[in-house]
Design a protein around this motif. Structure first.
Motif, PDB file in Angstrom:
ATOM      1  N   THR A 790     -13.427 -12.899   3.184  1.00 49.85           N
ATOM      2  CA  THR A 790     -12.608 -13.816   2.399  1.00 49.85           C
ATOM      3  C   THR A 790     -11.835 -14.700   3.355  1.00 49.85           C
ATOM      4  N   ASN A 791     -11.526 -15.915   2.912  1.00 53.29           N
ATOM      5  CA  ASN A 791     -10.825 -16.823   3.815  1.00 53.29           C
ATOM      6  C   ASN A 791      -9.313 -16.668   3.759  1.00 53.29           C
ATOM      7  N   TYR A 792      -8.840 -15.726   2.964  1.00 54.24           N
ATOM      8  CA  TYR A 792      -7.422 -15.381   2.972  1.00 54.24           C
ATOM      9  C   TYR A 792      -7.302 -13.912   2.577  1.00 54.24           C
ATOM     10  N   ALA A 793      -6.139 -13.354   2.807  1.00 55.60           N
ATOM     11  CA  ALA A 793      -5.947 -11.931   2.526  1.00 55.60           C
ATOM     12  C   ALA A 793      -5.709 -11.716   1.043  1.00 55.60           C
ATOM     13  N   LEU A 794      -6.602 -10.979   0.406  1.00 49.33           N
ATOM     14  CA  LEU A 794      -6.388 -10.611  -0.986  1.00 49.33           C
ATOM     15  C   LEU A 794      -5.211  -9.645  -1.075  1.00 49.33           C
ATOM     16  N   ALA A 795      -4.560  -9.640  -2.210  1.00 48.45           N
ATOM     17  CA  ALA A 795      -3.486  -8.665  -2.438  1.00 48.45           C
ATOM     18  C   ALA A 795      -4.062  -7.259  -2.325  1.00 48.45           C
ATOM     19  N   PRO A 796      -3.273  -6.307  -1.824  1.00 45.22           N
ATOM     20  CA  PRO A 796      -3.818  -4.967  -1.576  1.00 45.22           C
ATOM     21  C   PRO A 796      -4.337  -4.257  -2.821  1.00 45.22           C
ATOM     22  N   ASP A 797      -3.882  -4.639  -4.012  1.00 51.69           N
ATOM     23  CA  ASP A 797      -4.411  -3.989  -5.207  1.00 51.69           C
ATOM     24  C   ASP A 797      -5.688  -4.658  -5.723  1.00 51.69           C
ATOM     25  N   GLU A 798      -6.213  -5.639  -4.968  1.00 50.20           N
ATOM     26  CA  GLU A 798      -7.476  -6.286  -5.330  1.00 50.20           C
ATOM     27  C   GLU A 798      -8.564  -6.038  -4.295  1.00 50.20           C
ATOM     28  N   ARG A 799      -8.287  -5.180  -3.314  1.00 45.98           N
ATOM     29  CA  ARG A 799      -9.279  -4.933  -2.271  1.00 45.98           C
ATOM     30  C   ARG A 799      -9.394  -3.435  -2.002  1.00 45.98           C
ATOM     31  N   ARG A 800     -10.300  -3.096  -1.119  1.00 45.59           N
ATOM     32  CA  ARG A 800     -10.536  -1.692  -0.818  1.00 45.59           C
ATOM     33  C   ARG A 800      -9.345  -1.084  -0.087  1.00 45.59           C
ATOM     34  N   ILE A 801      -9.253   0.215  -0.139  1.00 52.62           N
ATOM     35  CA  ILE A 801      -8.164   0.947   0.502  1.00 52.62           C
ATOM     36  C   ILE A 801      -8.478   1.115   1.986  1.00 52.62           C
ATOM     37  N   ILE A 802      -7.575   0.678   2.846  1.00 52.62           N
ATOM     38  CA  ILE A 802      -7.742   0.853   4.289  1.00 52.62           C
ATOM     39  C   ILE A 802      -6.406   1.257   4.904  1.00 52.62           C
ATOM     40  N   LYS A 803      -6.467   1.746   6.148  1.00 53.87           N
ATOM     41  CA  LYS A 803      -5.256   2.178   6.864  1.00 53.87           C
ATOM     42  C   LYS A 803      -4.932   1.217   7.997  1.00 53.87           C
ATOM     43  N   HIS A 804      -5.274  -0.042   7.872  1.00 50.85           N
ATOM     44  CA  HIS A 804      -5.107  -1.071   8.902  1.00 50.85           C
ATOM     45  C   HIS A 804      -6.184  -0.983   9.986  1.00 50.85           C
ATOM     46  N   ASN A 805      -7.053   0.026   9.939  1.00 50.75           N
ATOM     47  CA  ASN A 805      -7.987   0.211  11.047  1.00 50.75           C
ATOM     48  C   ASN A 805      -9.362  -0.396  10.767  1.00 50.75           C
ATOM     49  N   SER A 806      -9.432  -1.309   9.814  1.00 52.17           N
ATOM     50  CA  SER A 806     -10.657  -2.061   9.583  1.00 52.17           C
ATOM     51  C   SER A 806     -10.296  -3.441   9.040  1.00 52.17           C
ATOM     52  N   ASN A 807     -11.272  -4.299   8.958  1.00 50.89           N
ATOM     53  CA  ASN A 807     -11.064  -5.708   8.635  1.00 50.89           C
ATOM     54  C   ASN A 807     -10.601  -5.883   7.191  1.00 50.89           C
ATOM     55  N   PRO A 808      -9.382  -6.387   6.964  1.00 47.43           N
ATOM     56  CA  PRO A 808      -8.897  -6.550   5.590  1.00 47.43           C
ATOM     57  C   PRO A 808      -9.541  -7.707   4.855  1.00 47.43           C
TER      58      PRO A 808
END
Length: 850
Positions: A790-808
């Motif tokens: 995505t060309n911008y960061a989706l809100a965290p409740d619209e994307r997969r769960i991550i711990k900062h250790n992968s590409n948001p």
């Protein structure tokens, strides 16, 4: 098995009875950042999504719902562009709920943040079974919506909630289902509801119960550190912000925070003692022999273990004699005799982790591989007690590579009849009657201190001590784990213990001092700047030596290709050292290690504290070494300042290699991601997002501990390079650290970071995510994860769960299609540390306030 029953927060007499702390010395309103110019963001109660799931045909679906099945309420778009809209509700708050053939949208033109005007909901997190074809909508008349598909119905309630209230949900989950003897990370779960009047699934139900059996993870200490640091700041923030006369409820909350911080901190510290090696060696994780994940074939140390990694099982007691010699690097010269030994278990890694070559100039010597092969000094020592015909490296060895000059042999920690003198591979046939020809051992010199007894069940305590024979631990520890430990040492020492006279905290302080001292001595031993394992050489990733970062650099700089950021030798071949691109991160790491060590050991080990400080100061003393003799630690701040430059060089060199050893130009670039990014100097396409997360920990240490203005400015300058990408992630984990690094700045986008907290899901359940969206622009894949972004960061409740250790930004095809039988009663859930650490750190440092 651990259970969580959802419950209201109640303060009981039992909790009040343990309120033992004192408040008289609390500095109310103490300045955290002298000279700070920013104003804290006032948090608000915001609407949060709370879902209840009803399978199609459920008798619990209310029969009074007024289903809307047309789009007549939609007035702000022309009919020509709403062909896939199936139903529209305009609720009494003026919010449009738009059901489509491809998901649900909430449109609120009065949203306080323009980025929240349109919110997209799809996949099983929001629509039953991931069935995104909405067939009807009904308002709940309270700000939420009922959404119907052919597979089922979801009620999305939208009650207002403070972030403080949300934090209790994460705390309850940790304390009841995510905690594994003080360690905190994700787990699988099952969910049941004791309310027999409904068949719906509502994770917020007061009668709902989560069950889990937490298991080992790859870096238990790192993930637990994130949680523990948040708990330390929770404790300090609540102490100060509740003032000198807290209510009984506030007293209990402070004590909850202290207990959680202490337990998690002890769990991290324990990882530096479970091996019994007595030299500060930090393990990645440990299991009890009773855990299912610790099982081996035949339940013996000779049988295959399916849980992968480099695992050792302890054998401690007067009758436990080491079947092998003790390699030189693990021998003690103080007269202390081993109380037992630990033997490596038969796993895939132990049998075939040959590793990659580290140095272009290193050849095929085993020390030039970052795998698990034993050092020659270790082999020689072990062979002193091995009979003829069983000599390691001669009679017993494995082929790890075949070169033009023939096979390359190594002695791996486990060699079986099937792998002896043949290609290293996985052998699952070993047993008590078919033992491996060789299994590496390590000495156990000391018992785990009784300080950690309370982390274990009574079945593990024998004669008042932890039964080390029930311990299986994971070695080959990475720098990820190490820097997490040091961040925990520093945070607990400074902010949890501080000047406290609490006996329990003073005992904790003593262990922090000892552990910090031991591990730092291990890193600096013989000036090797790495964590040495039972193989006699460094672990695969824990190394901070100059040669690792810069081997062949002086050669590369002389080649014409260097002008184009391509690192090759005189023959035009890739000459980058394996650790070249790791240098900026690892330089910050070892600087954070040394600065922490100097700070923590100052009173108890003053001479060594001074040694660590001098080693730290060397990072600023001169430029770093580019050829032999490399001086470890010298000029490392200059490497830290080359983060972007080294990413570009690695990317351009990869593109050069992919392009037939030709420098990429507009005329020959082709369509590869590497080539395109190289042409445009777009280093963000080659980011390792796990490194971003790791970089946070040493930067936090250094920007809050370094007092010298010039050195501090250099550290901040180094972090600014990282933040130039992190800023677009709008993540409080990074944004709040950037504000700490720049307390004088008043234009940091704190509001977007706060929005991240507002939109963070209550339950970090790993639902598949819908990526087939029309409202998002996608850009080309990143080089590392090969997924479009995505060309911008989706809100965290619209994307997969991550711990900062992968590409948001990465689209990793999370959607699995429609599943009308989707099981909402089982799944995987992560800890809420991604929320609680920045939230409580932000509150303590007065970046945000409730």
């Amino acid at each position: 098995m651990q259970m969580m029953k959802k419950r209201a927060r109640k303060i009981t007499g039992a909790l009040l009875a343990v309120a033992l702390f004192t408040l008289s010395a609390i500095p109310v309103g103490a300045a955290k950042l002298p000279g700070a110019s920013y104003s804290p963001v006032q948090l608000e109660a915001v609407q949060s999504k709370k879902m209840t799931y009803y399978k199609n045909g459920s008798a619990s679906i209310p029969n009074t719902l007024d289903w809307i099945t047309d789009a007549s309420a939609l007035k702000f778009l022309p009919l020509s562009v709403i062909g896939d809209v199936t139903s529209v509700v305009l609720d009494k708050e003026g919010v449009y709920w738009i059901g489509t053939q491809n998901g649900l949208q909430r449109v609120d033109f009065n949203a306080s943040d323009t980025k929240d005007i349109v919110q997209y909901m799809a996949g099983p997190r929001y629509l039953y079974g991931g069935d995104n074809h909405v067939t009807g909508l009904a308002s709940d008349e309270a700000g939420g919506i009922w959404a119907r598909t052919a597979s089922g119905v979801t009620h999305i309630a939208m009650p207002e909630q403070t972030m403080h209230e949300k934090s209790f949900i994460y705390e309850d989950l940790v304390q009841t289902i995510l905690d594994r003897r003080g360690m905190v990370h994700g787990t699988s779960f099952t969910f049941t509801d004791t309310d027999n009047t409904t068949d719906a699934v509502n994770y917020n139900s007061a009668t709902g119960v989560f069950n889990s059996t937490p298991t080992t993870s790859d870096n238990d200490g790192l993930w637990t550190t994130m949680y523990a640091m948040g708990e330390v700041f929770r404790y300090k923030a609540l102490q100060e912000q509740y003032g000198t006369n807290p209510t009984s409820e506030q007293v209990a909350e402070i004590n909850d925070a202290k207990a959680a911080a202490l337990r998690a901190t002890k769990a991290v510290l324990l990882l530096d003692y479970v091996s019994g090696r007595g030299n500060g060696f930090p393990v990645r994780s440990y299991m009890l022999t009773s855990e299912a994940t610790a099982a081996t074939v035949g339940n013996t140390v000779y049988g295959y273990q399916s849980t992968n990694g480099f695992w050792f099982q302890n054998f401690v007691g007067p009758d436990k004699n080491n079947p092998n010699g003790i390699i030189p690097s693990m021998q003690r010269d103080d007269g202390v005799e081993p109380i037992g030994y630990s033997m490596v278990r038969v796993t895939k890694d132990a049998e075939n982790k040959k590793g990659s070559t580290l140095f272009p100039s290193g050849g095929t010597d085993v020390m030039n591989y970052n795998g698990l092969g034993l050092s020659q000094a270790s082999i020689d020592e072990l062979n002193l007690t091995r009979p003829e015909g069983q000599k390691l490296g001669i009679d017993i060895k494995t082929i790890v590579e075949t070169t033009e000059s023939g096979p390359v042999y190594q002695v791996l920690p486990v060699i079986t009849a099937a792998t002896n003198n043949s290609t290293a591979k996985e052998d699952k046939t070993t047993s008590e009657t078919n033992k491996p020809l060789f299994q590496l051992t390590a000495p156990v010199y000391e018992q785990i201190p009784d300080f950690f007894n309370d982390l274990f069940p009574s079945s593990v305590i024998v004669d008042g001590h932890i039964d080390m024979n029930q311990i299986v631990y994971k070695a080959d520890t990475s720098s990820d784990e190490v820097i997490g430990h040091y961040a925990m040492f520093y945070t607990a020492f400074k902010y949890l213990v501080g000047d406290s006279n609490d006996p329990e905290l003073l005992e904790l302080k003593s262990f922090i001092e000892e552990t910090t001292h031991r591990m730092t001595e291990l890193i600096l031993k013989d000036d090797h700047y790495y964590i040495e394992d039972a193989t006699g050489k460094s672990t695969q990733w824990s190394r901070w030596l100059g040669k690792y970062f810069n081997d062949s650099l002086s050669t590369m700089e002389k080649q014409k290709q260097w002008e184009f950021s391509v690192g090759v030798d005189k023959d035009g071949n890739d000459a980058l050292s394996y650790g070249y691109e790791d240098a900026p991160l690892n330089a910050l790491e070892v600087m954070g290690v040394l600065k922490t060590a100097s700070f923590v050991t100052e009173k108890r080990y003053p001479a060594d504290s001074l040694k660590y400080e001098m080693a730290y100061e060397q990072a600023f003393a001169s430029s770093y070494s580019k050829e032999d003799p490399y001086v470890n630690g010298l000029g490392y701040i200059d490497m830290a300042l080359e983060y972007v430059e080294r990413r570009i060089v690695r990317q351009a060199t990869n593109a050069y290699s992919d392009n037939g050893n030709e420098v990429v130009t507009m005329d020959n670039a082709g369509d590869s991601t590497n080539a395109n990014a190289t042409l445009h100097n777009d280093w963000t396409q080659y980011i390792n997002y796990s490194d971003e997360e790791l970089g946070w920990f040493p930067v936090f240490i250094l920007v809050t501990l370094e007092q010298d203005e010039l050195r501090h400015a250099k550290i901040v300058e180094a972090y600014d390079q990282w933040y130039s990408n992190e800023v677009r992630e709008e993540n409080p984990f990074y944004t709040f650290l950037y504000q700490l690094a720049h307390p004088d700045k008043t234009d940091v986008d704190l509001q977007s970071a706060v929005r991240f907290l507002y939109r963070f899901p209550e339950f970090q359940i790993e639902f598949p995510v819908e990526w087939d969206r029309q409202d998002v622009f996608y850009i080309e894949p990143g080089d590392r994860d090969k997924a479009k972004q995505t060309n911008y960061a989706l809100a965290p409740d619209e994307r997969r769960i991550i711990k900062h250790n992968s590409n948001p930004f990465a689209n990793e095809s999370q959607s699995t299609g429609v599943n009308p039988n989707y099981n909402y009663r089982t799944g995987s859930i992560e800890a809420g540390s991604v929320f609680t650490l920045p939230y409580w750190m932000g509150r303590y440092f007065e970046i945000i306030k409730e």
